[in-house]
Design an enzyme around this catalytic site. Structure first.
Site, PDB file in Angstrom:
ATOM      1  N   ARG A  98     -67.116  19.927  10.086  1.00 62.11           N
ATOM      2  CA  ARG A  98     -67.177  21.084  10.646  1.00 62.11           C
ATOM      3  C   ARG A  98     -67.694  22.298   9.495  1.00 62.11           C
ATOM      4  O   ARG A  98     -68.348  22.990   9.528  1.00 62.11           O
ATOM      5  CB  ARG A  98     -65.933  21.550  11.505  1.00 62.11           C
ATOM      6  CG  ARG A  98     -65.865  23.294  11.893  1.00 62.11           C
ATOM      7  CD  ARG A  98     -67.090  23.544  12.636  1.00 62.11           C
ATOM      8  NE  ARG A  98     -67.819  22.547  13.454  1.00 62.11           N
ATOM      9  CZ  ARG A  98     -69.046  22.324  14.092  1.00 62.11           C
ATOM     10  NH1 ARG A  98     -70.150  23.193  13.320  1.00 62.11           N
ATOM     11  NH2 ARG A  98     -69.275  21.374  14.898  1.00 62.11           N
ATOM     12  N   LYS A 133     -77.395  43.688   5.791  1.00 60.68           N
ATOM     13  CA  LYS A 133     -76.730  43.443   7.045  1.00 60.68           C
ATOM     14  C   LYS A 133     -76.595  41.777   7.056  1.00 60.68           C
ATOM     15  O   LYS A 133     -77.149  41.229   7.956  1.00 60.68           O
ATOM     16  CB  LYS A 133     -77.502  44.081   8.102  1.00 60.68           C
ATOM     17  CG  LYS A 133     -77.705  45.447   8.076  1.00 60.68           C
ATOM     18  CD  LYS A 133     -78.362  45.962   9.321  1.00 60.68           C
ATOM     19  CE  LYS A 133     -78.529  47.568   9.167  1.00 60.68           C
ATOM     20  NZ  LYS A 133     -79.360  48.235  10.125  1.00 60.68           N
ATOM     21  N   LYS A 165     -80.764  57.389   0.788  1.00 58.69           N
ATOM     22  CA  LYS A 165     -80.866  57.534   2.143  1.00 58.69           C
ATOM     23  C   LYS A 165     -80.471  58.887   2.534  1.00 58.69           C
ATOM     24  O   LYS A 165     -80.055  59.589   1.619  1.00 58.69           O
ATOM     25  CB  LYS A 165     -79.753  56.595   2.895  1.00 58.69           C
ATOM     26  CG  LYS A 165     -80.183  54.929   2.455  1.00 58.69           C
ATOM     27  CD  LYS A 165     -79.457  53.998   2.758  1.00 58.69           C
ATOM     28  CE  LYS A 165     -79.278  53.771   4.414  1.00 58.69           C
ATOM     29  NZ  LYS A 165     -80.432  53.042   4.719  1.00 58.69           N
ATOM     30  N   ASP A 215     -88.462  55.337   8.063  1.00 51.65           N
ATOM     31  CA  ASP A 215     -87.367  55.074   9.099  1.00 51.65           C
ATOM     32  C   ASP A 215     -87.735  55.598  10.183  1.00 51.65           C
ATOM     33  O   ASP A 215     -87.643  56.634  10.655  1.00 51.65           O
ATOM     34  CB  ASP A 215     -86.197  55.773   8.487  1.00 51.65           C
ATOM     35  CG  ASP A 215     -84.861  55.317   9.491  1.00 51.65           C
ATOM     36  OD1 ASP A 215     -84.687  54.235   9.865  1.00 51.65           O
ATOM     37  OD2 ASP A 215     -84.210  56.058   9.972  1.00 51.65           O
TER      38      ASP A 215
END
Length: 276
Positions: A98, A133, A165, A215
């Site tokens: 897994r 992200k 930003k 943006d």
């Protein structure tokens, strides 16, 4: 993109600690000397990524597990293709199954999605960038997967480039003041400014930054910015990017398009491990 072996080893160690704890109490039911052969089958068309993480998982459990690959990172695979064969201790194969598949399915899913975005802008000259992200703890791994899929990496974190930003600008008072402070504090780093309208774009252009992030500009605004810029600096479009609209955005003439979807909207690749 080069990923240090030490990073891979640490990532796998953390994952195995999370998954196995002190011991795999179920696989302990299997006789210690039992030997098995298994194969990994892919259930959908994809780009493979995560081979080193997969191998390191079994290496940390039992270095004598042997893996033979029929593909490598960055290669395309098709439905029902056998991508590798494993042979070794049954306990080790069961314990690592897994964890190893988690790395392979997540990174292959990232690379596969990146390939779709890269293909969507093929021939335009625009490069697709990832963002921060990412899945916590897997940033470098996912950014590596992005490169395997044919897209490119934006900054790795908050330390290797300056991206000013909206909230930075509000805190500093103006784009001009923010850029000047950036030049003083970190003169060796490239500076990019995020803008939300043409007026802010012209302010950033006057500040002579290396790149401007446009943006949520619509197509007409992007075309206007490209015309005003006249190839003076690099332009990056971002915000609301989808596979449906990305080509029309690329065709405006921007240099880059960044999207968090490549790393945050990932669907894990459908894989299965079968014992012979």
């Amino acid at each position: 993109m080069h990923v240090p072996q030490s990073y891979i080893e640490e990532s796998v160690h953390i994952a195995l600690t999370e998954d196995v704890g002190l011991e795999d109490v179920t696989s302990k039911l299997i006789p210690e000397d039992e030997f098995s052969i298994a194969s990994v089958i892919v259930r959908e068309n994809a780009i493979i990524c995560g081979v080193d993480w997969f191998e390191e998982t079994f290496n940390q459990l039992d270095s004598e597990v042997f893996i033979e690959w029929n593909t490598d990172d960055g290669e395309a695979v098709t439905v029902d293709q056998q991508i590798c064969t494993l042979s070794g201790s049954t306990r080790a194969l069961l314990t690592g199954e897994r964890t190893a598949l988690n790395f392979l399915q997540t990174l292959s899913g990232t690379a596969t999605l990146a390939k779709q975005y890269a293909d969507a802008v093929a021939g335009t000259g625009t490069r697709i960038l990832d963002t921060r992200k990412t899945i916590p703890g897997l940033r470098m791994a996912q950014k590596y997967a992005v490169s395997c899929g044919g897209c490119f990496n934006h900054r790795m974190g908050l330390y290797d480039a300056i991206l000013i930003k909206e909230n930075h600008i509000l805190s500093m008072g103006s784009i001009k003041d923010a850029v000047e402070a950036a030049r003083i504090n970190s003169p060796e780093l490239p500076v990019e400014v995020e803008v939300e309208n043409i007026d802010e774009f012209e302010q950033a252009l006057a500040a002579k930054v290396e790149r401007v992030l446009l943006d949520n500009f619509d197509i007409d605004m992007l075309k206007q910015a490209v015309k005003i810029n006249n190839r003076q600096i690099e332009l990056e479009a971002s915000g609301g990017i989808t596979l449906d609209n990305i080509r029309s955005i690329a065709e405006t003439g921007v240099d880059y398009i960044s999207t968090g979807a490549i790393t945050k909207d990932v669907k894990a690749l459908d894989l299965s491990m079968r014992f012979s």
